[in-house]
Design a protein around this motif. Sequence first.
Motif, PDB file in Angstrom:
ATOM      1  N   THR A  59     158.722  68.715  49.415  1.00  0.00           N
ATOM      2  CA  THR A  59     157.965  67.203  49.882  1.00  0.00           C
ATOM      3  C   THR A  59     159.117  66.557  51.271  1.00  0.00           C
ATOM      4  OG1 THR A  59     159.030  66.437  48.190  1.00  0.00           O
ATOM      5  CG2 THR A  59     156.716  67.111  47.958  1.00  0.00           C
ATOM      6  N   GLU A  60     160.333  67.059  51.872  1.00  0.00           N
ATOM      7  CA  GLU A  60     161.101  66.371  51.522  1.00  0.00           C
ATOM      8  C   GLU A  60     159.937  66.680  53.458  1.00  0.00           C
ATOM      9  OE1 GLU A  60     161.711  71.260  51.979  1.00  0.00           O
ATOM     10  OE2 GLU A  60     161.688  69.509  50.159  1.00  0.00           O
ATOM     11  N   VAL A  61     159.862  68.032  53.313  1.00  0.00           N
ATOM     12  CA  VAL A  61     158.357  67.861  55.307  1.00  0.00           C
ATOM     13  C   VAL A  61     157.551  67.171  55.021  1.00  0.00           C
ATOM     14  CG1 VAL A  61     157.253  69.392  56.206  1.00  0.00           C
ATOM     15  CG2 VAL A  61     159.239  70.347  54.748  1.00  0.00           C
ATOM     16  N   ASP A  62     156.916  67.294  54.423  1.00  0.00           N
ATOM     17  CA  ASP A  62     155.583  66.476  53.939  1.00  0.00           C
ATOM     18  C   ASP A  62     154.930  66.972  52.387  1.00  0.00           C
ATOM     19  OD1 ASP A  62     153.706  68.445  54.682  1.00  0.00           O
ATOM     20  OD2 ASP A  62     153.202  67.471  56.404  1.00  0.00           O
ATOM     21  N   ALA A  63     153.701  66.095  52.304  1.00  0.00           N
ATOM     22  CA  ALA A  63     152.971  66.144  50.616  1.00  0.00           C
ATOM     23  C   ALA A  63     152.020  66.957  51.663  1.00  0.00           C
ATOM     24  CB  ALA A  63     152.812  65.088  50.521  1.00  0.00           C
ATOM     25  N   HIS A  64     152.044  67.931  51.951  1.00  0.00           N
ATOM     26  CA  HIS A  64     150.476  68.935  52.593  1.00  0.00           C
ATOM     27  C   HIS A  64     150.288  70.347  51.499  1.00  0.00           C
ATOM     28  CE1 HIS A  64     147.912  70.605  55.410  1.00  0.00           C
ATOM     29  NE2 HIS A  64     147.780  71.989  54.885  1.00  0.00           N
ATOM     30  N   HIS A  65     151.222  70.809  51.596  1.00  0.00           N
ATOM     31  CA  HIS A  65     151.349  72.270  50.478  1.00  0.00           C
ATOM     32  C   HIS A  65     151.641  71.944  49.660  1.00  0.00           C
ATOM     33  CE1 HIS A  65     154.667  73.781  54.369  1.00  0.00           C
ATOM     34  NE2 HIS A  65     153.159  74.289  54.042  1.00  0.00           N
ATOM     35  N   THR A  66     152.377  70.782  48.778  1.00  0.00           N
ATOM     36  CA  THR A  66     152.455  69.939  47.323  1.00  0.00           C
ATOM     37  C   THR A  66     150.372  69.741  47.193  1.00  0.00           C
ATOM     38  OG1 THR A  66     154.285  70.108  46.934  1.00  0.00           O
ATOM     39  CG2 THR A  66     152.801  69.289  45.963  1.00  0.00           C
ATOM     40  N   THR A  67     149.931  69.364  47.759  1.00  0.00           N
ATOM     41  CA  THR A  67     148.810  69.033  47.575  1.00  0.00           C
ATOM     42  C   THR A  67     147.670  70.380  48.063  1.00  0.00           C
ATOM     43  OG1 THR A  67     148.834  66.383  48.273  1.00  0.00           O
ATOM     44  CG2 THR A  67     146.305  67.506  48.034  1.00  0.00           C
ATOM     45  N   GLU A  68     148.058  70.839  48.680  1.00  0.00           N
ATOM     46  CA  GLU A  68     147.528  72.205  48.831  1.00  0.00           C
ATOM     47  C   GLU A  68     146.995  72.916  47.433  1.00  0.00           C
ATOM     48  OE1 GLU A  68     145.313  75.001  52.723  1.00  0.00           O
ATOM     49  OE2 GLU A  68     147.588  74.197  52.751  1.00  0.00           O
ATOM     50  N   ASP A  69     148.130  72.729  47.141  1.00  0.00           N
ATOM     51  CA  ASP A  69     148.894  73.867  46.525  1.00  0.00           C
ATOM     52  C   ASP A  69     148.291  74.157  44.853  1.00  0.00           C
ATOM     53  OD1 ASP A  69     149.506  75.817  48.586  1.00  0.00           O
ATOM     54  OD2 ASP A  69     151.691  75.997  48.108  1.00  0.00           O
ATOM     55  N   VAL A  70     148.480  72.732  45.153  1.00  0.00           N
ATOM     56  CA  VAL A  70     148.548  72.047  43.295  1.00  0.00           C
ATOM     57  C   VAL A  70     146.268  71.994  43.633  1.00  0.00           C
ATOM     58  CG1 VAL A  70     148.021  69.977  42.561  1.00  0.00           C
ATOM     59  CG2 VAL A  70     150.195  70.552  43.052  1.00  0.00           C
ATOM     60  N   ALA A  71     145.785  71.933  44.306  1.00  0.00           N
ATOM     61  CA  ALA A  71     144.595  72.688  44.353  1.00  0.00           C
ATOM     62  C   ALA A  71     144.384  73.596  43.737  1.00  0.00           C
ATOM     63  CB  ALA A  71     143.476  71.573  45.878  1.00  0.00           C
ATOM     64  N   ILE A 121     138.657  57.544  56.278  1.00  0.00           N
ATOM     65  CA  ILE A 121     139.383  56.472  55.191  1.00  0.00           C
ATOM     66  C   ILE A 121     140.726  55.519  56.145  1.00  0.00           C
ATOM     67  CG2 ILE A 121     141.772  56.389  53.346  1.00  0.00           C
ATOM     68  CD1 ILE A 121     140.234  59.208  53.047  1.00  0.00           C
ATOM     69  N   PRO A 122     140.555  54.010  56.251  1.00  0.00           N
ATOM     70  CA  PRO A 122     141.346  53.064  56.937  1.00  0.00           C
ATOM     71  C   PRO A 122     142.479  53.409  57.388  1.00  0.00           C
ATOM     72  CG  PRO A 122     139.956  51.867  56.017  1.00  0.00           C
ATOM     73  CD  PRO A 122     139.905  53.473  54.710  1.00  0.00           C
ATOM     74  N   SER A 123     143.260  53.997  56.320  1.00  0.00           N
ATOM     75  CA  SER A 123     144.453  53.729  57.041  1.00  0.00           C
ATOM     76  C   SER A 123     145.069  55.464  56.588  1.00  0.00           C
ATOM     77  CB  SER A 123     145.634  53.171  55.657  1.00  0.00           C
ATOM     78  OG  SER A 123     145.406  53.697  54.671  1.00  0.00           O
ATOM     79  N   GLU A 124     145.972  55.902  57.566  1.00  0.00           N
ATOM     80  CA  GLU A 124     146.286  57.491  57.636  1.00  0.00           C
ATOM     81  C   GLU A 124     147.671  57.980  56.366  1.00  0.00           C
ATOM     82  OE1 GLU A 124     148.168  58.038  61.231  1.00  0.00           O
ATOM     83  OE2 GLU A 124     146.318  57.520  62.839  1.00  0.00           O
ATOM     84  N   LYS A 125     147.999  57.115  55.801  1.00  0.00           N
ATOM     85  CA  LYS A 125     148.768  57.467  54.462  1.00  0.00           C
ATOM     86  C   LYS A 125     149.105  55.990  53.302  1.00  0.00           C
ATOM     87  CE  LYS A 125     152.935  58.501  56.258  1.00  0.00           C
ATOM     88  NZ  LYS A 125     152.657  60.050  55.602  1.00  0.00           N
ATOM     89  N   ILE A 126     149.036  56.412  52.181  1.00  0.00           N
ATOM     90  CA  ILE A 126     149.159  55.928  51.004  1.00  0.00           C
ATOM     91  C   ILE A 126     150.085  55.681  50.415  1.00  0.00           C
ATOM     92  CG2 ILE A 126     148.269  55.257  48.776  1.00  0.00           C
ATOM     93  CD1 ILE A 126     145.538  56.306  50.129  1.00  0.00           C
ATOM     94  N   GLY A 127     151.517  55.251  50.582  1.00  0.00           N
ATOM     95  CA  GLY A 127     152.475  54.764  49.617  1.00  0.00           C
ATOM     96  C   GLY A 127     153.702  55.875  50.537  1.00  0.00           C
ATOM     97  N   GLN A 128     154.743  56.248  50.947  1.00  0.00           N
ATOM     98  CA  GLN A 128     155.601  56.501  51.500  1.00  0.00           C
ATOM     99  C   GLN A 128     155.129  58.405  51.739  1.00  0.00           C
ATOM    100  OE1 GLN A 128     158.048  55.039  52.789  1.00  0.00           O
ATOM    101  NE2 GLN A 128     156.884  52.856  51.200  1.00  0.00           N
ATOM    102  N   GLN A 129     154.356  59.002  51.118  1.00  0.00           N
ATOM    103  CA  GLN A 129     153.681  60.598  51.442  1.00  0.00           C
ATOM    104  C   GLN A 129     153.333  60.970  51.102  1.00  0.00           C
ATOM    105  OE1 GLN A 129     156.240  61.323  47.183  1.00  0.00           O
ATOM    106  NE2 GLN A 129     157.507  62.536  48.580  1.00  0.00           N
TER     107      GLN A 129
END
Length: 197
Positions: A59-71, A121-129
């Motif tokens: 997650t120091e990179v971003d949330a992409h790998h975590t989100t995809e791999d959790v799915a 979805i209007p915003s590009e980000k929700i929260g910090q990550q």
Amino acid sequence: MRKAEVTRNTTETKIHLQLTIDGTGQQSIKTGVGFLDHMLELFVRHGRFDLTLVCDGDTEVDAHHTTEDVAIAIGRAFSESLGERRGIKRYGSMLLPMDEALVMTAIDISGRGMAVVELAIPSEKIGQQFDTELVEEFFIAFARELGATIHLHQIAGKNSHHIVEACFKGFGRALGEAVAINQAAPDEIPSTKGTIQ
């Protein structure tokens, strides 16, 4: 009991989870991405699944790998729990309102993995990550791993949090319906082909 335990380790994420399909909505979820935890908690509660999940991701990179791999890991757990899909209703759908947002979710546990996600979805980000483009990535990965066709279509909504929340709540409800046992045919595989692969 329809349940599974999945461990998935890569150079990007390390995931361990336990899933019980016929649960009560109990959960302990720690992905390192607060918004993703919140969405998964809603998904589990509304589907009435039990899920314990820990992910140590980059997650120091971003949330992409975590989100995809959790799915991927959760989709795999559902697939293993359902086995040859005997007795399930197979289809589920939900039209879910969340304040001003309205999202239609439909699923067919068909053996064919694909996701059609039409969200504005209007915003590009929700929260910090959490980048909102990851919503689609989550459902694509889940659909592919479970072998299911998933549709998510936004009918209304202006608040990004509400739109995404409607997706995960509605998906939990629709998936809960699809994996429920058809009491009229509890031993049948719900396909004219005689198999769901």
